[in-house]
Design a protein around this motif. Structure first.
Motif, short mmCIF file in Angstrom:
data_model
loop_
_atom_site.label_atom_id
_atom_site.label_comp_id
_atom_site.label_asym_id
_atom_site.label_seq_id
_atom_site.Cartn_x
_atom_site.Cartn_y
_atom_site.Cartn_z
N LEU A 124 3.06 6.29 -5.61
CA LEU A 124 2.84 6.33 -7.06
C LEU A 124 1.65 7.22 -7.43
CD1 LEU A 124 3.50 2.58 -7.96
CD2 LEU A 124 4.94 4.55 -8.57
N LEU A 125 0.86 7.64 -6.44
CA LEU A 125 -0.26 8.54 -6.71
C LEU A 125 0.26 9.88 -7.24
CD1 LEU A 125 -2.34 7.89 -3.46
CD2 LEU A 125 -2.96 7.15 -5.77
N LYS B 11 -1.11 15.69 -2.24
CA LYS B 11 -1.12 17.01 -1.60
C LYS B 11 -2.47 17.34 -0.95
CE LYS B 11 2.69 19.12 -4.09
NZ LYS B 11 3.10 20.02 -5.17
N LYS B 12 -3.49 16.51 -1.21
CA LYS B 12 -4.78 16.71 -0.52
C LYS B 12 -4.59 16.54 0.99
CE LYS B 12 -7.71 14.79 -4.23
NZ LYS B 12 -8.58 13.62 -4.52
N ASP C 262 -9.27 7.16 -3.10
CA ASP C 262 -7.93 7.45 -3.62
C ASP C 262 -6.97 6.28 -3.40
OD1 ASP C 262 -8.48 10.01 -4.61
OD2 ASP C 262 -8.15 10.94 -2.65
N LEU C 263 -7.15 5.55 -2.28
CA LEU C 263 -6.29 4.39 -2.00
C LEU C 263 -7.03 3.46 -1.03
CD1 LEU C 263 -3.63 3.05 -2.58
CD2 LEU C 263 -2.57 4.38 -0.76
N LEU D 220 0.82 -1.22 0.00
CA LEU D 220 0.00 0.00 0.00
C LEU D 220 0.85 1.27 0.00
CD1 LEU D 220 -2.85 -1.15 2.35
CD2 LEU D 220 -3.17 -0.26 0.04
N ASN D 221 1.99 1.24 0.69
CA ASN D 221 2.81 2.44 0.71
C ASN D 221 3.50 2.71 -0.61
OD1 ASN D 221 2.55 3.87 3.25
ND2 ASN D 221 3.07 1.88 4.11
N LYS D 222 3.86 1.66 -1.32
CA LYS D 222 4.42 1.87 -2.67
C LYS D 222 3.35 2.47 -3.57
CE LYS D 222 8.09 -1.49 -2.21
NZ LYS D 222 8.63 -2.80 -2.52
#
Length: 322
Positions: free
Chosen positions: A68-69, A75-76, A125-126, A62-64
């Motif tokens: 990549l976003l 920045k949200k 978003d994720l 998940l952190n990778k």
């Protein structure tokens, strides 16, 4: 012994964390090894630490994906001058810009005057990011309590001497770092030389991607030269966690255990991820050298320090709108 031959100890933690529990002899031996590592290096690595390996796998995946976003999405959740939690891409260490981006969060639902409150991306978003990271955070708190109890015992203190400063609340936070490929590592460090200001750090390094180094020289250690050979590498061992003590333990122990200077090299071939968990007590904690460790020949080297005041001053130096 040459610095090349030195290596950070690897300690099997299973006697302290397994459900069956080790024998008293096995537990005492682990505590002795932790004490020795703290007095010699300030760093050690742990295996069989009780954090579920499938959870570690999900956290990495998940952190990778997080990094990549697009910049607009990340920045949200940008942090601000009044809220140190959230996404950042320009961090200062000792007022030098680090070659990295990252994301910080702490106790969920906690709103602190010192560091604000958690900010998360929207679930769309994720997917699963927030719930997985909070599960990982809880596992780090539980492991942190085990480690600070062992640290207290290694100094011949009551087992809860440090852990009592974490209830009913504490100020720990987790940082997710991404070190992008750096075109010229001779001109940049991933993170400049520093010691950690808190009590204990539990670092999860991306396997096979080294970059973390500890200072083993005798000078100030604030050299930004990537080729300085007074630094030794801390290998990134799969499924191991890397532990280092911070300034708070140095004060409590009156320099018996010293917070180690460390830094992170930039890399021109590969990017790298890491997850340091800064296990820190409640902000109202006042810490000073422990009376039982003092004597006429070993007087206190520090005045009492309020953790919240100290942390606020450190954050002001690490945050800048550059």
């Amino acid at each position: 012994q040459s610095k090349m031959a030195e290596s950070v100890p690897v300690i099997d933690l299973s006697p302290l964390v397994s459900l069956a529990g080790g024998t008293k002899e096995e537990r005492d031996e682990v505590i002795r090894k932790i004490g020795k590592a703290c007095s010699e290096f300030g760093f050690f690595q742990i295996v069989n630490h009780g954090v579920p390996l499938p959870l570690l796998g999900r956290v990495w995946e998940l952190n990778k994906r997080f990094f990549l976003l697009s910049a607009d999405v990340k920045k949200k959740a940008s942090r601000t001058e009044t809220n140190s939690r959230g996404y950042f891409e320009k961090e200062l260490t000792k007022n030098q810009v680090d070659w990295k981006e990252g994301f910080d969060f702490g106790v969920e639902g906690d709103i602190s005057d010192v560091d604000g409150q958690n900010q998360w991306l929207k679930e769309e978003d994720l997917l699963g990011y927030k719930s997985t990271m909070l599960e990982y955070y809880d596992s780090m708190v539980s492991l942190g309590l085990t480690l600070v109890r062992a640290l207290a015992l290694s100094l011949n203190l009551e087992e809860d001497y440090f852990s009592s400063t974490y209830t009913p609340h504490h100020s720990s936070f987790l940082r997710v770092n991404h070190y992008p490929i750096c075109p010229d590592p001779s001109q940049h460090l991933g993170v400049g030389p520093h010691s950690d200001s808190g009590l204990l750090t539990i670092l999860n390094q991306e396997p096979e991607r080294t970059g973390l180094q500890i200072y083993r020289g005798t000078g100030s250690g604030l050299s930004f030269d990537p080729n300085d050979d007074d630094w030794i590498d801390v290998p990134a061992i799969e499924n191991a966690l890397t532990i280092n003590i911070g300034d708070i333990i140095q004060v409590y122990s009156n320099d018996k255990y010293k917070a180690p200077l460390h830094r992170v090299l930039a890399n021109k071939d590969k990017d790298r991820h890491s997850l340091p968990f800064f296990f820190n007590p409640a902000y109202e904690t006042i810490y000073s050298p422990v009376a039982s460790l003092l004597s006429e020949t070993e007087p206190a080297r520090y005045r009492p320090i309020c953790w919240g005041d100290f942390r606020q001053s450190r954050f002001a130096g690490d945050y800048a709108d550059v």
